[in-house]
Design a protein around this motif. Structure first.
Motif, short mmCIF file in Angstrom:
data_model
loop_
_atom_site.label_atom_id
_atom_site.label_comp_id
_atom_site.label_asym_id
_atom_site.label_seq_id
_atom_site.Cartn_x
_atom_site.Cartn_y
_atom_site.Cartn_z
N ARG A 143 0.82 -1.21 0.00
CA ARG A 143 0.00 0.00 0.00
C ARG A 143 0.86 1.26 0.00
O ARG A 143 0.58 2.22 -0.74
CB ARG A 143 -0.92 -0.02 1.22
N ALA A 144 1.92 1.28 0.81
CA ALA A 144 2.76 2.48 0.89
C ALA A 144 3.46 2.77 -0.43
O ALA A 144 3.55 3.94 -0.84
CB ALA A 144 3.80 2.31 2.00
N MET A 145 3.92 1.73 -1.12
CA MET A 145 4.60 1.94 -2.39
C MET A 145 3.62 2.45 -3.44
O MET A 145 3.94 3.37 -4.22
CB MET A 145 5.24 0.63 -2.86
N VAL A 146 2.44 1.89 -3.48
CA VAL A 146 1.44 2.32 -4.47
C VAL A 146 1.00 3.76 -4.18
O VAL A 146 0.89 4.58 -5.10
CB VAL A 146 0.24 1.37 -4.49
N ASP A 147 0.77 4.06 -2.91
CA ASP A 147 0.35 5.42 -2.57
C ASP A 147 1.40 6.44 -2.98
O ASP A 147 1.06 7.52 -3.50
CB ASP A 147 0.08 5.52 -1.07
N LEU A 148 2.67 6.12 -2.77
CA LEU A 148 3.72 7.05 -3.18
C LEU A 148 3.80 7.14 -4.70
O LEU A 148 4.02 8.22 -5.27
CB LEU A 148 5.07 6.61 -2.61
N SER B 115 -25.54 -4.74 -15.33
CA SER B 115 -24.67 -4.22 -14.27
C SER B 115 -23.76 -3.15 -14.84
O SER B 115 -23.30 -3.26 -15.99
CB SER B 115 -23.81 -5.35 -13.68
N ASN B 116 -23.48 -2.14 -14.03
CA ASN B 116 -22.52 -1.10 -14.43
C ASN B 116 -21.12 -1.66 -14.56
O ASN B 116 -20.25 -1.02 -15.16
CB ASN B 116 -22.53 0.04 -13.40
N LEU B 117 -20.90 -2.84 -14.00
CA LEU B 117 -19.57 -3.44 -14.03
C LEU B 117 -19.29 -4.20 -15.32
O LEU B 117 -18.17 -4.68 -15.52
CB LEU B 117 -19.41 -4.40 -12.84
N LEU B 118 -20.27 -4.32 -16.18
CA LEU B 118 -20.09 -5.12 -17.39
C LEU B 118 -18.95 -4.60 -18.25
O LEU B 118 -18.05 -5.37 -18.63
CB LEU B 118 -21.39 -5.15 -18.20
N LEU B 119 -18.93 -3.31 -18.55
CA LEU B 119 -17.87 -2.75 -19.38
C LEU B 119 -16.50 -2.85 -18.71
O LEU B 119 -15.54 -3.30 -19.35
CB LEU B 119 -18.19 -1.30 -19.75
N PRO B 120 -16.34 -2.46 -17.43
CA PRO B 120 -15.03 -2.62 -16.78
C PRO B 120 -14.55 -4.06 -16.78
O PRO B 120 -13.35 -4.32 -16.97
CB PRO B 120 -15.27 -2.10 -15.36
N CYS B 121 -15.46 -5.00 -16.57
CA CYS B 121 -15.06 -6.42 -16.59
C CYS B 121 -14.63 -6.84 -17.99
O CYS B 121 -13.65 -7.59 -18.15
CB CYS B 121 -16.22 -7.29 -16.10
N LYS C 73 -4.73 4.41 -13.00
CA LYS C 73 -6.15 4.11 -13.17
C LYS C 73 -6.54 2.79 -12.51
O LYS C 73 -7.67 2.62 -12.07
CB LYS C 73 -6.50 4.07 -14.66
N ASP C 74 -5.60 1.86 -12.46
CA ASP C 74 -5.91 0.55 -11.88
C ASP C 74 -6.14 0.63 -10.38
O ASP C 74 -6.75 -0.28 -9.80
CB ASP C 74 -4.79 -0.44 -12.17
N VAL D 70 -7.83 -3.15 -10.13
CA VAL D 70 -6.99 -4.20 -9.55
C VAL D 70 -7.84 -5.26 -8.87
O VAL D 70 -7.46 -6.44 -8.85
CB VAL D 70 -5.96 -3.62 -8.55
N MET D 71 -8.98 -4.87 -8.33
CA MET D 71 -9.86 -5.84 -7.69
C MET D 71 -10.47 -6.77 -8.73
O MET D 71 -10.60 -7.98 -8.49
CB MET D 71 -10.93 -5.10 -6.89
N LEU D 72 -10.83 -6.22 -9.86
CA LEU D 72 -11.37 -7.05 -10.94
C LEU D 72 -10.29 -8.00 -11.46
O LEU D 72 -10.61 -9.15 -11.84
CB LEU D 72 -11.89 -6.17 -12.09
#
Length: 216
Positions: free
Chosen positions: A32-37, A182-188, A108-109, A122-124
């Motif tokens: 988390r710390a590396m991604v946040d930076l 579902s709104n998630l269809l396009l992101p998936c 964006k991920d 990243v969760m998808l």
């Protein structure tokens, strides 16, 4: 990454603060710390980890000087980091990058989806990796692997199952119609296009790295 933004050696201070967190050492790529930076600097985690490895090796005179000055005095390091952020405008990112063209890639991920803020790409990706480990009949709420991933990402188990169901409509081998609304269809679909044809072991290795982000 921000166009025309280059690495500055002062950024070693930011990395050293993370490096010195227990357990001391080079942190996982997607911790988390590396991604946040990375998001803060608009510099990819891979590049930051390379620089952190330089800290571990005390590879440059500049790093040696910073190490001698701050490694035994975390409060002094914290003050230096705070001053650096104030000087560089990290507290006002919009002003800091005003007039600079920012072409986001990895960022964006790690940002919530506009379609559904419960999820990030990243969760998808992690759910897609799980998808290839299961059969359709096991993509249900009482499957231990589904429950475990939901806990890791702080999601409802039913949310993970929803995404698994959507991925079934993306899978050409199942040849199912996209009947899910579902709104998630396009992101998936976009995640499937990026990773659906990746070798399973490559996706699995990437997913294991990404899981570090949710362990903190």
């Amino acid at each position: 990454m921000a166009k025309n933004t280059v690495w500055q050696d002062d950024y070693y201070l930011l990395l050293m603060q993370i490096y010195l967190r227990r357990p001391v050492g080079v942190k996982p790529l997607y911790s988390r710390a590396m991604v946040d930076l990375s998001l803060e600097l608009h510099i990819a985690p891979q590049y930051l980890q390379t620089r952190m490895q330089q800290i571990a090796r005390l590879e440059k005179p500049r790093i040696e000087h910073i190490w001698q000055t701050y490694s035994e005095n975390p409060r002094r390091l914290a003050r230096a980091v705070r001053l650096l952020r104030e000087m560089k405008g990290f507290g006002a990112a919009a002003d800091f990058y005003k007039g600079v063209e920012v072409q986001e890639t990895f960022e964006k991920d790690f940002r919530p989806l506009s379609e559904d803020e419960r999820f990030m790409p990243v969760m998808l990706i992690l759910i897609l990796d799980l998808y290839f480990r299961l059969s359709p009949i096991t993509m249900v709420t009482d499957t231990p692997e589904v429950q475990e991933l939901a806990r890791l990402m702080h999601l409802k188990v039913s949310d993970v199952v929803l995404v698994l169901d959507i991925f079934q409509t993306c899978d050409p081998y199942l040849n199912r119609d996209a009947l899910i609304v579902s709104n998630l269809l396009l992101p998936c679909q976009q995640v499937w296009q990026r990773y659906g044809n990746m070798e399973a072991h490559v996706l699995a290795a990437y997913a294991e790295e990404l899981k570090e982000y949710f362990k903190n």
